[in-house]
Design a protein around this motif. Structure first.
Motif, PDB file in Angstrom:
ATOM      1  N   PRO A 126      -6.047 -18.497  -9.984  1.00 59.11           N
ATOM      2  CA  PRO A 126      -5.364 -17.333 -10.085  1.00 59.11           C
ATOM      3  C   PRO A 126      -4.880 -16.880  -9.110  1.00 59.11           C
ATOM      4  CG  PRO A 126      -7.515 -17.049 -11.265  1.00 59.11           C
ATOM      5  CD  PRO A 126      -7.726 -18.215 -10.364  1.00 59.11           C
ATOM      6  N   MET A 127      -3.795 -16.357  -8.672  1.00 55.79           N
ATOM      7  CA  MET A 127      -2.947 -15.951  -7.698  1.00 55.79           C
ATOM      8  C   MET A 127      -2.299 -14.695  -7.700  1.00 55.79           C
ATOM      9  SD  MET A 127      -3.197 -18.558  -5.496  1.00 55.79           S
ATOM     10  CE  MET A 127      -1.795 -17.950  -4.272  1.00 55.79           C
ATOM     11  N   GLY A 128      -2.465 -13.535  -6.572  1.00 54.21           N
ATOM     12  CA  GLY A 128      -1.844 -12.582  -6.542  1.00 54.21           C
ATOM     13  C   GLY A 128      -1.137 -11.970  -5.638  1.00 54.21           C
ATOM     14  N   TRP A 129      -0.192 -11.108  -5.421  1.00 53.44           N
ATOM     15  CA  TRP A 129       0.282 -10.596  -4.575  1.00 53.44           C
ATOM     16  C   TRP A 129       0.049  -9.154  -4.118  1.00 53.44           C
ATOM     17  CZ3 TRP A 129       3.570 -13.105  -1.033  1.00 53.44           C
ATOM     18  CH2 TRP A 129       4.269 -14.166  -1.571  1.00 53.44           C
ATOM     19  N   PHE A 130      -0.277  -8.698  -2.938  1.00 55.81           N
ATOM     20  CA  PHE A 130      -0.409  -7.317  -2.596  1.00 55.81           C
ATOM     21  C   PHE A 130       0.490  -6.979  -1.730  1.00 55.81           C
ATOM     22  CE2 PHE A 130      -4.652  -6.419  -4.757  1.00 55.81           C
ATOM     23  CZ  PHE A 130      -4.680  -7.738  -5.180  1.00 55.81           C
ATOM     24  N   ARG A 131       0.527  -5.668  -1.380  1.00 54.04           N
ATOM     25  CA  ARG A 131       1.217  -5.154  -0.335  1.00 54.04           C
ATOM     26  C   ARG A 131       0.347  -3.945   0.530  1.00 54.04           C
ATOM     27  NH1 ARG A 131       6.385  -2.546  -3.682  1.00 54.04           N
ATOM     28  NH2 ARG A 131       5.267  -0.763  -4.427  1.00 54.04           N
ATOM     29  N   GLN A 132       1.050  -3.852   1.813  1.00 57.44           N
ATOM     30  CA  GLN A 132       0.623  -2.746   2.409  1.00 57.44           C
ATOM     31  C   GLN A 132       1.609  -2.166   3.430  1.00 57.44           C
ATOM     32  OE1 GLN A 132      -2.936  -3.803   4.964  1.00 57.44           O
ATOM     33  NE2 GLN A 132      -3.591  -1.676   4.885  1.00 57.44           N
ATOM     34  N   ALA A 133       1.698  -0.838   3.040  1.00 56.28           N
ATOM     35  CA  ALA A 133       2.610  -0.097   4.044  1.00 56.28           C
ATOM     36  C   ALA A 133       1.963   0.580   5.176  1.00 56.28           C
ATOM     37  CB  ALA A 133       3.406   0.967   3.169  1.00 56.28           C
ATOM     38  N   PRO A 134       2.678   0.818   6.200  1.00 55.39           N
ATOM     39  CA  PRO A 134       2.004   1.609   7.462  1.00 55.39           C
ATOM     40  C   PRO A 134       1.196   2.561   6.821  1.00 55.39           C
ATOM     41  CG  PRO A 134       4.112   0.660   8.095  1.00 55.39           C
ATOM     42  CD  PRO A 134       4.094   0.410   6.668  1.00 55.39           C
ATOM     43  N   GLY A 135      -0.163   2.900   7.290  1.00 59.32           N
ATOM     44  CA  GLY A 135      -0.771   3.871   6.888  1.00 59.32           C
ATOM     45  C   GLY A 135      -1.316   4.010   5.690  1.00 59.32           C
ATOM     46  N   LYS A 136      -1.116   3.156   5.067  1.00 62.59           N
ATOM     47  CA  LYS A 136      -1.444   3.127   3.401  1.00 62.59           C
ATOM     48  C   LYS A 136      -2.329   1.987   3.200  1.00 62.59           C
ATOM     49  CE  LYS A 136       2.881   5.318   1.391  1.00 62.59           C
ATOM     50  NZ  LYS A 136       3.471   5.449   0.374  1.00 62.59           N
ATOM     51  N   ASP A 137      -3.309   2.194   2.081  1.00 64.16           N
ATOM     52  CA  ASP A 137      -4.256   1.126   1.771  1.00 64.16           C
ATOM     53  C   ASP A 137      -3.357  -0.065   1.136  1.00 64.16           C
ATOM     54  OD1 ASP A 137      -6.613   3.383   0.210  1.00 64.16           O
ATOM     55  OD2 ASP A 137      -6.309   2.816   2.227  1.00 64.16           O
ATOM     56  N   ARG A 138      -4.070  -1.323   1.137  1.00 67.06           N
ATOM     57  CA  ARG A 138      -3.308  -2.494   0.268  1.00 67.06           C
ATOM     58  C   ARG A 138      -3.343  -2.247  -1.097  1.00 67.06           C
ATOM     59  NH1 ARG A 138      -4.943  -8.230   2.667  1.00 67.06           N
ATOM     60  NH2 ARG A 138      -4.460  -6.920   4.615  1.00 67.06           N
ATOM     61  N   ASP A 167       9.440   0.104  -1.245  1.00 65.53           N
ATOM     62  CA  ASP A 167       8.745  -1.251  -1.618  1.00 65.53           C
ATOM     63  C   ASP A 167       8.702  -1.994   0.002  1.00 65.53           C
ATOM     64  OD1 ASP A 167      11.066  -1.813  -4.325  1.00 65.53           O
ATOM     65  OD2 ASP A 167       8.909  -1.276  -4.005  1.00 65.53           O
ATOM     66  N   THR A 168       8.938  -1.195   0.950  1.00 64.23           N
ATOM     67  CA  THR A 168       8.935  -1.606   2.247  1.00 64.23           C
ATOM     68  C   THR A 168       7.434  -1.876   2.761  1.00 64.23           C
ATOM     69  OG1 THR A 168      11.134  -0.832   3.064  1.00 64.23           O
ATOM     70  CG2 THR A 168       9.244  -0.997   4.866  1.00 64.23           C
ATOM     71  N   ALA A 169       6.942  -2.855   3.058  1.00 65.94           N
ATOM     72  CA  ALA A 169       5.479  -3.192   3.369  1.00 65.94           C
ATOM     73  C   ALA A 169       5.387  -4.615   3.918  1.00 65.94           C
ATOM     74  CB  ALA A 169       4.853  -3.053   2.073  1.00 65.94           C
ATOM     75  N   LEU A 170       4.163  -4.832   4.252  1.00 64.65           N
ATOM     76  CA  LEU A 170       3.812  -6.523   4.497  1.00 64.65           C
ATOM     77  C   LEU A 170       3.337  -6.781   3.159  1.00 64.65           C
ATOM     78  CD1 LEU A 170       3.505  -8.264   6.896  1.00 64.65           C
ATOM     79  CD2 LEU A 170       1.149  -7.503   7.395  1.00 64.65           C
ATOM     80  N   TYR A 171       3.652  -7.913   2.846  1.00 68.25           N
ATOM     81  CA  TYR A 171       3.284  -8.682   1.402  1.00 68.25           C
ATOM     82  C   TYR A 171       2.332  -9.749   1.658  1.00 68.25           C
ATOM     83  CZ  TYR A 171       6.506  -5.668  -1.106  1.00 68.25           C
ATOM     84  OH  TYR A 171       7.123  -4.621  -1.572  1.00 68.25           O
ATOM     85  N   TYR A 172       1.318  -9.584   1.007  1.00 69.91           N
ATOM     86  CA  TYR A 172       0.343 -10.954   1.173  1.00 69.91           C
ATOM     87  C   TYR A 172      -0.038 -11.517  -0.205  1.00 69.91           C
ATOM     88  CZ  TYR A 172      -1.242  -8.211   5.174  1.00 69.91           C
ATOM     89  OH  TYR A 172      -1.223  -7.382   6.285  1.00 69.91           O
ATOM     90  N   CYS A 173       0.040 -12.724  -0.139  1.00 67.13           N
ATOM     91  CA  CYS A 173      -0.480 -13.529  -1.529  1.00 67.13           C
ATOM     92  C   CYS A 173      -1.961 -13.879  -1.234  1.00 67.13           C
ATOM     93  CB  CYS A 173       0.309 -14.813  -1.777  1.00 67.13           C
ATOM     94  SG  CYS A 173      -0.056 -16.259  -0.552  1.00 67.13           S
ATOM     95  N   ALA A 174      -2.520 -14.059  -2.241  1.00 70.79           N
ATOM     96  CA  ALA A 174      -4.057 -14.159  -2.421  1.00 70.79           C
ATOM     97  C   ALA A 174      -4.589 -15.125  -3.387  1.00 70.79           C
ATOM     98  CB  ALA A 174      -4.806 -12.902  -2.359  1.00 70.79           C
ATOM     99  N   ALA A 175      -5.661 -15.987  -3.282  1.00 67.53           N
ATOM    100  CA  ALA A 175      -6.112 -16.710  -4.206  1.00 67.53           C
ATOM    101  C   ALA A 175      -7.497 -16.257  -4.615  1.00 67.53           C
ATOM    102  CB  ALA A 175      -6.032 -18.233  -3.669  1.00 67.53           C
ATOM    103  N   SER A 176      -7.729 -16.531  -5.951  1.00 68.51           N
ATOM    104  CA  SER A 176      -8.930 -16.080  -6.493  1.00 68.51           C
ATOM    105  C   SER A 176      -9.942 -17.173  -7.016  1.00 68.51           C
ATOM    106  CB  SER A 176      -8.865 -15.162  -7.727  1.00 68.51           C
ATOM    107  OG  SER A 176      -9.939 -14.696  -8.369  1.00 68.51           O
ATOM    108  N   LEU A 177     -10.994 -17.176  -6.849  1.00 68.33           N
ATOM    109  CA  LEU A 177     -12.026 -18.285  -7.554  1.00 68.33           C
ATOM    110  C   LEU A 177     -12.560 -17.929  -8.745  1.00 68.33           C
ATOM    111  CD1 LEU A 177     -13.759 -19.531  -4.315  1.00 68.33           C
ATOM    112  CD2 LEU A 177     -11.920 -20.246  -5.159  1.00 68.33           C
ATOM    113  N   ARG A 178     -12.051 -16.803  -9.346  1.00 66.65           N
ATOM    114  CA  ARG A 178     -12.596 -16.115 -10.796  1.00 66.65           C
ATOM    115  C   ARG A 178     -11.893 -16.873 -11.862  1.00 66.65           C
ATOM    116  NH1 ARG A 178     -14.171 -10.074 -10.776  1.00 66.65           N
ATOM    117  NH2 ARG A 178     -15.044 -10.883 -12.599  1.00 66.65           N
TER     118      ARG A 178
END
Length: 127
Positions: A33-45, A90-101
């Motif tokens: 399973p794959m996901g996208w997350f984002r993190q803006a300055p000063g905020k949580d991912r 929507d301005t942020a650093l966008y990350y993709c992530a892979a899950s093993l679940r």
């Protein structure tokens, strides 16, 4: 060790679109399973979207529902995030992530659900 590399970020005006890509190398991409997350300055991912290993099921954060679409091409080891009607928030650093679940059919919202992360790609939306 799975390696994830995001691309496709940039500067866009409000109302515009971008498509992010995340290429996976090593590991069995088609089973993750794959996901996208984002993190803006000063905020949580924060969670943006996730997709099951087959691509049949997808899930979205409330702030992007109806505007963003996650998809994947297992032949190309790539997951995508199509972003339409972009807003300055929507301005942020966008990350993709892979899950093993293997449970929850890709409905994975928490950071701890994911084992591997990319370095991120910057998205900046001007007003």
């Amino acid at each position: 060790q799975v390696q994830l590399v995001e691309s496709g970020g940039g500067l866009v005006q409000a109302g515009g679109s971008l498509r992010l890509s995340c290429l996976a190398s090593r590991g069995a991409f088609s089973t993750y399973p794959m996901g996208w997350f984002r993190q803006a300055p000063g905020k949580d991912r924060e969670f943006v979207a996730s997709i099951s290993w087959s691509g049949a099921a997808s899930y979205y954060g409330d702030s992007v529902k109806g505007r963003f679409t996650i998809s994947r091409d297992n032949r190309k080891n790539t997951v995508y995030l199509q972003m339409n009607s972009l807003k300055p928030e929507d301005t942020a650093l966008y990350y993709c992530a892979a899950s093993l679940r293997s449970d929850y059919n890709g409905r994975l919202y928490a950071l701890d659900d994911y084992r591997y992360w990319g370095q991120g790609t910057q998205v900046t939306v001007s007003s």
